[in-house]
Design a protein around this motif. Structure first.
Motif, short mmCIF file in Angstrom:
data_model
loop_
_atom_site.label_atom_id
_atom_site.label_comp_id
_atom_site.label_asym_id
_atom_site.label_seq_id
_atom_site.Cartn_x
_atom_site.Cartn_y
_atom_site.Cartn_z
N CYS A 300 0.84 -1.20 0.00
CA CYS A 300 0.00 0.00 0.00
C CYS A 300 0.88 1.26 0.00
N GLY A 301 2.00 1.20 0.70
CA GLY A 301 2.94 2.32 0.68
C GLY A 301 3.48 2.55 -0.72
N PHE A 302 3.73 1.48 -1.48
CA PHE A 302 4.20 1.62 -2.86
C PHE A 302 3.15 2.35 -3.71
N HIS A 303 1.89 1.99 -3.54
CA HIS A 303 0.80 2.63 -4.28
C HIS A 303 0.71 4.11 -3.93
N GLU A 304 0.79 4.41 -2.63
CA GLU A 304 0.71 5.81 -2.19
C GLU A 304 1.87 6.63 -2.74
N ALA A 305 3.05 6.04 -2.78
CA ALA A 305 4.22 6.73 -3.32
C ALA A 305 4.02 7.09 -4.79
N THR A 306 3.41 6.18 -5.54
CA THR A 306 3.18 6.40 -6.97
C THR A 306 2.26 7.59 -7.20
N LEU A 307 1.15 7.64 -6.48
CA LEU A 307 0.21 8.76 -6.66
C LEU A 307 0.80 10.07 -6.14
N MET A 308 1.56 9.99 -5.05
CA MET A 308 2.18 11.19 -4.50
C MET A 308 3.14 11.82 -5.50
N CYS A 309 3.91 11.00 -6.20
CA CYS A 309 4.88 11.52 -7.17
C CYS A 309 4.18 12.24 -8.32
N GLN A 310 3.02 11.76 -8.72
CA GLN A 310 2.26 12.44 -9.77
C GLN A 310 1.85 13.84 -9.31
N ALA A 311 1.42 13.95 -8.05
CA ALA A 311 1.04 15.26 -7.51
C ALA A 311 2.27 16.15 -7.35
N ALA A 312 3.38 15.57 -6.94
CA ALA A 312 4.62 16.35 -6.78
C ALA A 312 5.07 16.93 -8.12
N TYR A 313 4.92 16.15 -9.18
CA TYR A 313 5.30 16.62 -10.52
C TYR A 313 4.55 17.91 -10.87
N LYS A 314 3.27 17.97 -10.54
CA LYS A 314 2.46 19.15 -10.85
C LYS A 314 2.92 20.37 -10.05
N ILE A 315 3.35 20.14 -8.80
CA ILE A 315 3.84 21.24 -7.97
C ILE A 315 5.16 21.77 -8.51
N ILE A 316 6.05 20.85 -8.88
CA ILE A 316 7.38 21.22 -9.35
C ILE A 316 7.35 21.77 -10.77
N ASN A 317 6.39 21.30 -11.57
CA ASN A 317 6.27 21.75 -12.97
C ASN A 317 4.87 22.32 -13.22
N PRO A 318 4.54 23.47 -12.62
CA PRO A 318 3.20 24.02 -12.77
C PRO A 318 2.87 24.34 -14.23
#
Length: 351
Positions: A300-318
């Motif tokens: 479940c932590g692996f799944h959460e990490a995957t979705l978190m990285c997608q959100a992080a990408y949007k913050i870092i690359n608005p």
């Protein structure tokens, strides 16, 4: 100042897998962990404990899982600050965060991912009146460098995998190794128990069971410990180092004072969207977080990490759109110049 795209607090399985998922998005990661090596509980507490619910692995030892995750993320060149605890966090005018460790090391990133498992770990200490007087003067709770014990006399107390494994390892390093456990039965891996028994029979390890350490003696540094068996007089064992390995106690530690919403010693996050906390830009993934339906499982932590990285990408690359590509199609371009991709089918004309 160490700068990165995603600052990961916790180098356990979830933190290590985050490096891989972020790397696929061309995002750099740096990890902070209070333990001296990556892997979290898998490395420190039960490296030889088998895990049965990792996809594609009917059974894998916790230590081997750590090795595989490190191998997987190596191509994305993560940075590590190990043996230091994340202490404070400050939000900057540009929206980034500066995280400072207990040793003063500063890190800056636009996104912080807390993947600290059950929190930072503090050693469980035996109830000995003067033990704090000898900490770093012969009493150590974590073995960071085995060579530190070269040709020294060592007493280890404990009955789990860590105590067994280090007794075995140090039998070829230290001049004398004594293992003490309060029971006759050990709760470690059977292979390790048998190995300790074999080393005892060869005279390479002294095994005292059932017994407990009841006193530490010395002038500034540890010189001996008193070992007591039930109903018997204490015996004195001369030693340079006393290493009690009774496991680690998980605590949120300083993170609990960062203004995050806490519920039952876990960090509250939005449910299954991106695992962001109440502070934009700070995420919590893995066992450290809580939300309705939460399951404390590595996968479940692996799944959460995957979705978190997608959100992080949007913050870092608005404003920049990312199109999800399957690794089976796109392959993997590592930061180290490596290229992994499926072999292309060869089209041959028919005469």
């Amino acid at each position: 100042m160490i700068t990165t795209d995603i600052l990961i607090i916790g180098a356990g399985p979830t933190g290590l897998f985050t490096v891989f998922e972020a790397g696929l998005l061309k995002l750099k990661c740096h990890l902070i962990d209070a333990l001296p090596q990556p892997g979290g509980q898998c490395s420190e507490i039960y490296p030889k404990k088998p895990i049965y619910d990792i996809p594609a692995y009917p059974e894998i030892l916790a230590g081997d899982l750590t090795d595989k995750l490190l191998e997987q993320c190596k191509q994305f060149e993560p940075g590590f600050t190990l043996g230091e605890r994340a202490e404070t966090i400050e939000k900057q005018e540009d929206g980034s965060f500066i995280v400072t460790t207990n040793k003063g090391t500063k890190h800056q990133a636009p996104v912080v991912a807390i993947a600290g498992g059950l929190g930072s770990f503090e050693p469980r200490k035996p109830l000995l009146e003067n033990i704090t007087e000898f900490e770093d003067n012969g009493v150590e709770y974590i073995i960071k460098d085995p060579e530190f014990y070269r040709d020294k006399k060592v007493v280890i107390a404990g009955g789990g995998d860590s105590a067994l494994d280090w007794s075995i390892f140090l039998s070829d390093v230290a001049s004398d190794v004594t293992l003490i456990h309060r029971r006759n039965e050990f709760r470690g891996h059977l292979d390790s128990v048998e190995k300790v028994q074999e080393l005892k029979n060869k005279g390479k390890i002294t095994l005292i069971t059932p017994a407990e350490i009841t006193a530490i003696n010395g002038n500034e540094k540890v010189e001996s410990v008193e070992v007591t068996k039930k109903g018997e007089e204490p015996i004195v064992v001369k030693t340079n180092h006393f290493i009690p390995l009774f496991g680690l106690s998980p605590k949120l530690g300083p993170i609990a004072n960062w203004g995050l919403e806490i519920e039952k010693n876990a960090i509250k996050v939005d449910n299954s969207l991106d695992y962001q906390t109440n502070i934009p830009g700070i995420f919590a993934i893995g066992d450290v977080n809580t939300y309705p339906g939460k399951l404390k499982l590595i996968l479940c932590g692996f799944h959460e990490a995957t979705l978190m990285c997608q959100a992080a990408y949007k913050i870092i690359n608005p404003g920049k759109r990312y199109v999800l590509k399957y690794t089976t199609v796109s392959g993997i371009d590592g930061f180290d110049g490596t290229r992994k991709e499926a072999p292309k089918a060869v089209v041959k004309a028919i005469d």
